[in-house]
Design an enzyme around this catalytic site. Structure first.
Site, PDB file in Angstrom:
ATOM      1  CE  LYS A  57      -8.506 -11.701  -9.080  1.00  0.00           C
ATOM      2  NZ  LYS A  57      -9.166 -10.604  -8.486  1.00  0.00           N
ATOM      3  CE  LYS A 110      -4.094  -2.102   1.990  1.00  0.00           C
ATOM      4  NZ  LYS A 110      -4.608  -2.612   3.260  1.00  0.00           N
ATOM      5  CE  LYS A 136     -14.001  -3.076  -5.387  1.00  0.00           C
ATOM      6  NZ  LYS A 136     -13.658  -4.453  -4.947  1.00  0.00           N
TER       7      LYS A 136
HETATM    8  P1  ADP Z   1     -11.870  -6.842  -6.984  1.00  0.00           P
HETATM    9  O1  ADP Z   1     -10.724  -7.553  -7.656  1.00  0.00           O
HETATM   10  O2  ADP Z   1     -13.054  -6.703  -7.885  1.00  0.00           O
HETATM   11  O3  ADP Z   1     -11.444  -5.542  -6.350  1.00  0.00           O
HETATM   12  P2  ADP Z   1     -11.799  -7.785  -4.300  1.00  0.00           P
HETATM   13  O4  ADP Z   1     -10.315  -7.732  -4.300  1.00  0.00           O
HETATM   14  O5  ADP Z   1     -12.587  -6.804  -3.485  1.00  0.00           O
HETATM   15  O6  ADP Z   1     -12.326  -7.782  -5.803  1.00  0.00           O
HETATM   16  O7  ADP Z   1     -12.201  -9.256  -3.860  1.00  0.00           O
HETATM   17  C1  ADP Z   1     -13.129  -9.618  -2.860  1.00  0.00           C
HETATM   18  C2  ADP Z   1     -13.196 -11.141  -2.797  1.00  0.00           C
HETATM   19  O8  ADP Z   1     -13.658 -11.708  -4.043  1.00  0.00           O
HETATM   20  C3  ADP Z   1     -11.834 -11.804  -2.542  1.00  0.00           C
HETATM   21  O9  ADP Z   1     -12.036 -12.867  -1.628  1.00  0.00           O
HETATM   22  C4  ADP Z   1     -11.396 -12.331  -3.895  1.00  0.00           C
HETATM   23  O10 ADP Z   1     -10.623 -13.498  -3.765  1.00  0.00           O
HETATM   24  C5  ADP Z   1     -12.725 -12.633  -4.582  1.00  0.00           C
HETATM   25  N1  ADP Z   1     -12.603 -12.397  -6.053  1.00  0.00           N
HETATM   26  C6  ADP Z   1     -12.509 -11.196  -6.656  1.00  0.00           C
HETATM   27  N2  ADP Z   1     -12.419 -11.320  -8.006  1.00  0.00           N
HETATM   28  C7  ADP Z   1     -12.444 -12.657  -8.277  1.00  0.00           C
HETATM   29  C8  ADP Z   1     -12.386 -13.444  -9.487  1.00  0.00           C
HETATM   30  N3  ADP Z   1     -12.305 -12.879 -10.688  1.00  0.00           N
HETATM   31  N4  ADP Z   1     -12.436 -14.781  -9.375  1.00  0.00           N
HETATM   32  C9  ADP Z   1     -12.531 -15.377  -8.148  1.00  0.00           C
HETATM   33  N5  ADP Z   1     -12.603 -14.691  -6.977  1.00  0.00           N
HETATM   34  C10 ADP Z   1     -12.551 -13.351  -7.019  1.00  0.00           C
END
Ligand code: ADP
Ligand code: TRP
Length: 321
Positions: free
Chosen positions: A189, A110, A192
């Site tokens: 992948k 971070k 967001k």
């Molecule tokens: P983002 O990548 O959209 O910011 P986060 O990091 O907030 O998502 O992830 C929140 C949860 O969702 C975590 O436990 C993460 O492992 C899961 N997750 C996020 N994107 C995926 C994906 N494409 N496939 C599987 N699990 C995911």
């Protein structure tokens, strides 16, 4: 066996979050006694807008409840409704060497990304340790990025127990190695931060737009298509049963249809899959009082456990005189 899970209250959720994390957490309600909370204090390290935080906490609660979090079977609360955790956080701070925190990958990442370093960010793992240790958690299911935080928790618990006796329960991180990565509309992948999501609770129009955006090759109607490498098909695998998938495979290998048709088939399945949750979610969004009552009930259940544990800890360290 007590399972504890902390959830960051982020705004919109997508089907990657659902299949990667939420679904498993909901299912873990059958594996043991689930304690799950919305990490509102932790969110203060990244959100400094009042309305945004309020909205994110409320929506996270609504999302989890509509997706099957059972407030009777499990204990589900908002972290800051059980402020006892902050007292333990302070007590544990005194058993946390600075070096342990300075070495934390998440903190280093971070700050390397330019996020200003402050005490909240540095001591984030101590608060997480307090979350885990206050509830005598045995198992903490986490993503790979959070393993080190559970190790830090174990280190702190060890130091504390060495000083005062076996008071804190040693937790284990449970990492799901085979979490399949849900692909986004561009095949990378779903995330967001990449703008390639299919949102869980988008309006019908948004979901359609997102599904129609899925990247495919440019084979024409009359050509045979390859399903195994197709992003549309990969998403179908999350929503269709064997029989439906075999039918899709035939459609790919029989000329006459295009990707637009396959996307509509996927869209139907997505809508069908989430329809029951959407109704429940609408209901909860329109009845915030009901949501707040559920959360207050969860907090009061969590608080009983927290207060009892804190009593033992205060006693051990000499705060009860
Ligand atoms: P983002 O990548 O959209 O910011 P986060 O990091 O907030 O998502 O992830 C929140 C949860 O969702 C975590 O436990 C993460 O492992 C899961 N997750 C996020 N994107 C995926 C994906 N494409 N496939 C599987 N699990 C995911
Ligand atoms: N730090 C976790 C995350 O970003 C959220 C969290 C806070 C947590 N406290 C916890 C997870 C305790 C497990 C246990 O995902």
């Amino acid at each position: 066996m007590r399972i504890l899970s902390g959830i960051q209250p982020s705004g919109t959720i997508h089907i990657g979050n659902y299949f990667g994390m939420i679904k498993k957490m909901i299912e873990s309600q059958n594996d043991g006694e689930l304690f799950a909370f919305i990490a509102s204090y932790h969110a203060l390290t990244s959100v400094s807008n009042k309305e945004v935080l309020q909205k994110n906490i409320f929506e996270a609660a609504v999302n989890f409840l509509s997706l099957g979090m059972d407030p009777e079977k499990s204990t589900f609360w908002v972290q800051s409704d059980v402020p006892e955790v902050l007292e333990l956080y302070w007590i544990l701070s005194n058993h946390t060497p600075m070096g342990l925190l300075e070495r934390a990958h998440s903190y280093k990442d971070k700050t390397a990304r330019g996020i200003a370093s402050n005490h909240g960010l540095l001591s984030y793992p101590v608060l997480m340790a307090a979350d885990i240790l206050l509830f005598d958690s045995n198992i903490v299911p986490v993503g790979k990025d959070q393993i080190q935080h559970v190790e830090i928790t174990r280190d702190i618990a060890n130091t504390f127990n060495n000083a005062y006796g076996e008071i804190l329960v040693m937790p284990e991180a449970k990492v799901d190695e085979i979490v399949a990565t849900v692909p986004g509309t561009d095949g990378a992948k779903m995330s967001k931060s990449y703008g390639n999501t299919i949102d869980m609770f988008g309006s019908g129009k948004t979901t359609k737009k997102q599904v129609m955006k899925i990247v495919t090759d440019s084979k024409e109607l009359h050509e045979v298509k390859e399903y195994a490498t197709c992003n549309v098909y990969k998403l179908c695998e999350l929503f269709m049963n064997e029989e439906e998938l075999e039918h899709m495979q035939k459609r790919y290998t029989t000329p006459g249809e295009g990707y637009g048709h396959f996307k509509l088939a996927l869209l139907d399945k997505i809508n069908e899959h989430f329809a029951p949750y959407i109704d429940k979610r609408e209901h909860l969004l329109n009845n915030p009082k009901e949501v707040k009552e559920i959360l207050a009930h969860g907090a009061s259940k969590a608080r009983i456990v927290a207060q009892e544990k804190l009593r033992v800890i205060r006693d051990a360290v000499g705060l009860n005189y």
